[in-house]
Design an enzyme around this catalytic site. Sequence first.
Site, PDB file in Angstrom:
ATOM      1  N   HIS A  77       0.831  -1.215   0.000  1.00  0.00           N
ATOM      2  CA  HIS A  77       0.000   0.000   0.000  1.00  0.00           C
ATOM      3  C   HIS A  77       0.855   1.250   0.000  1.00  0.00           C
ATOM      4  CE1 HIS A  77       0.858   0.872   4.255  1.00  0.00           C
ATOM      5  NE2 HIS A  77       0.725  -0.431   4.481  1.00  0.00           N
ATOM      6  N   CYS A 133       3.256  -5.098   6.595  1.00  0.00           N
ATOM      7  CA  CYS A 133       2.947  -4.742   5.215  1.00  0.00           C
ATOM      8  C   CYS A 133       4.137  -4.072   4.531  1.00  0.00           C
ATOM      9  CB  CYS A 133       1.724  -3.837   5.166  1.00  0.00           C
ATOM     10  SG  CYS A 133       0.191  -4.697   5.563  1.00  0.00           S
TER      11      CYS A 133
END
Length: 221
Positions: free
Chosen positions: A181, A197
Amino acid sequence: MTDPVSIPVSRRRLLTSAAVGAGAAVIGFPALAQGFDPYTGAPLQGAPAAGATPDAGVVQVDPNADSRHNISSWRAHADWRPYFSNLTNGAILVDITSRALTFWSEDESVVKVYPTSVPVSSDLTRRGRTEIIKKVEGPTWAPTPEMKKRNPEWPDFVPAGPDNPLGTHALWLSWQYYRIHGTHDTRKIGRKSSNGCVGLYNEHIKELFGLTTIGTQVLLI
């Protein structure tokens, strides 16, 4: 902001390009975006630096530090063959050590390398094969039932925008809670600054978003 580099690329050029972006201006976040991990729901330990995103963990940012050390271990992966048997749907290689993400298109006409943030510790680092299962422009965030149970004061929903820890675009992986992201906190890129992440500059995740498809292969090493 840095531009992604294309293979072949010299180490000198790659390091220079990434270092420019590492010193970019930072957009601030409200207190809500500094108190918890958006992936596990666990309260952040330590005192996050002002403007840190939720998944900045315990990393403290020294604004006077030389940002070039952030990408000192960068290594461009010019060949996909040691990592993938084919390029069906394209392929993404995330090198945790070099803090770089390499993308190859299915026909090999496009090869991109982006600087990334990586997990803060080994216990938060997951390696192996997965794939993109969902693509979201303007991602929103909502706590899981477990998070809400432990922290009833949290909002039920965080809309897309500058307060959202997932930046402008997000790629859902088949591993639960794992994403590739964007981030509004540019200090994170090139650092051990996430809780699992992989983060990119918003400009870069936007480009990668357009290059990938559902089913794009992903390997974290």
